[in-house]
Design an enzyme around this catalytic site. Structure first.
Site, mmCIF file in Angstrom:
data_model
loop_
_atom_site.group_PDB
_atom_site.id
_atom_site.type_symbol
_atom_site.label_atom_id
_atom_site.label_comp_id
_atom_site.label_asym_id
_atom_site.label_seq_id
_atom_site.Cartn_x
_atom_site.Cartn_y
_atom_site.Cartn_z
ATOM 1 N N LYS A 65 -27.673 44.657 9.878
ATOM 2 C CA LYS A 65 -27.211 43.313 9.499
ATOM 3 C C LYS A 65 -27.871 42.774 8.233
ATOM 4 O O LYS A 65 -27.224 42.087 7.451
ATOM 5 C CB LYS A 65 -27.468 42.324 10.648
ATOM 6 N N ASP A 100 -22.135 35.165 14.319
ATOM 7 C CA ASP A 100 -23.008 34.881 15.466
ATOM 8 C C ASP A 100 -23.263 33.372 15.577
ATOM 9 O O ASP A 100 -23.396 32.837 16.683
ATOM 10 C CB ASP A 100 -24.353 35.602 15.318
#
Ligand code: ATR
Length: 266
Positions: A65, A100
């Site tokens: 990420k 997220d």
């Protein structure tokens, strides 16, 4: 046919393929969602290769990420969080997002939990903790970050408005809080809880980012204390819903995706 996928290492047990493919089926979208597991030092070639091959979109998970942030044009939120979990290849250059954060706010919204003006405690200051803390702060919460490594909590709080930080000894802040999120791995496949049960109370809304088991010890004890509980599958669902909507420009069939996910979790 459009190809979407998840890139991570490992990605073996991901629930994203059935969740996204259930959405394609429901909306009659000609697409597949597959998993890719490049070697850990091969992420740049993987992203460039996906772009060259005409892959439509990628989700990104551990350990990539942070790396992917530097390989795409990140939107301002992903840049502030310091991590990209969704790449859209439809434009001139690959664009990076962090869904997220929306996963957190949409999970609370689904449970009618108000965030604006509330006091929140976030346990954890890793990748997940950063996304959670930015999401809550942007939604109007005053955030306290509690983390085992105090410096990481302090760095995160310094990047937020109206936030504070401390070690796990500051978890008694939960007693006065309205919202609690566990963004550590504590409780994953274990009977541990990141927060002592005596701090939990009935005016709290608790989200546990851990979804295995689906009812963690934290959520069980929060429920016993009369709190509103939100399990980690909601966060997993809504980060996927948000990615789907960014990729397709269509409203996601949330119920269908939720059913596909929960069928594999119970
Ligand atoms: P993720 O991307 O899932 O957030 P991470 O960046 O490795 O993963 O972060 C893991 C988080 O869980 C961190 O906040 C970590 O605390 P440290 O920053 O002190 O390492 C926290 N964590 C992991 N194991 C823990 C434990 N046994 N007790 C308390 N916190 C723990």
């Amino acid at each position: 046919m459009n190809v979407y996928g998840l890139v991570g290492n490992p990605v073996g047990h991901s629930l994203s393929p059935p969740m996204h493919e259930a959405a394609y089926d429901a909306l009659d979208i000609d697409a597949r969602y597959v998993t890719f597991e490049p070697a850990v030092d091969d992420i740049e070639r993987a992203v460039d290769g996906a772009d060259a091959l005409g892959v439509s979109g990628l989700n990104v998970t551990i350990p990539f990420k942070q790396d992917v942030l530097g390989l795409v044009d990140p939107d301002p939120l992903a840049e502030r969080i310091g991590a990209v979990n969704t790449v859209d290849f439809s434009g001139e250059r690959p664009r990076g997002y962090n869904t997220d954060a929306a996963g957190v706010t949409r999970s609370f919204a689904h449970h009618d939990v108000t965030l604006d003006g509330r006091d929140a405690v976030v346990v954890g200051a890793g990748g997940a903790g950063r996304a959670v803390a930015f999401a809550l702060a942007d939604a109007g919460c005053r955030v306290h970050v509690a983390n085992r490594t105090v410096e990481k909590a302090a760095d995160l709080a310094a990047a937020l408005d109206d936030a504070s930080a401390g070690g796990l000894d500051t978890l008694d802040r939960v007693r006065e809080a309205d919202v609690l999120v566990n963004a550590t791995s504590v409780g994953m496949e274990s009977e541990e809880s990141p927060v002592p049960r005596e701090h939990l109370h009935g005016d709290l809304a608790v989200l546990d980012a851990v979804y295995s088991p689906i009812e963690t010890r934290l959520l069980r004890e929060a429920c016993e204390a009369g709190a509103t509980t939100v399990d980690g599958a909601w966060m997993l669902l809504y980060q996927g819903v948000e990615a789907f909507e960014r990729w397709t420009g269509r409203d996601a069939p949330v119920e269908v995706m939720n059913e596909a996910l929960r069928a594999r979790l119970s």
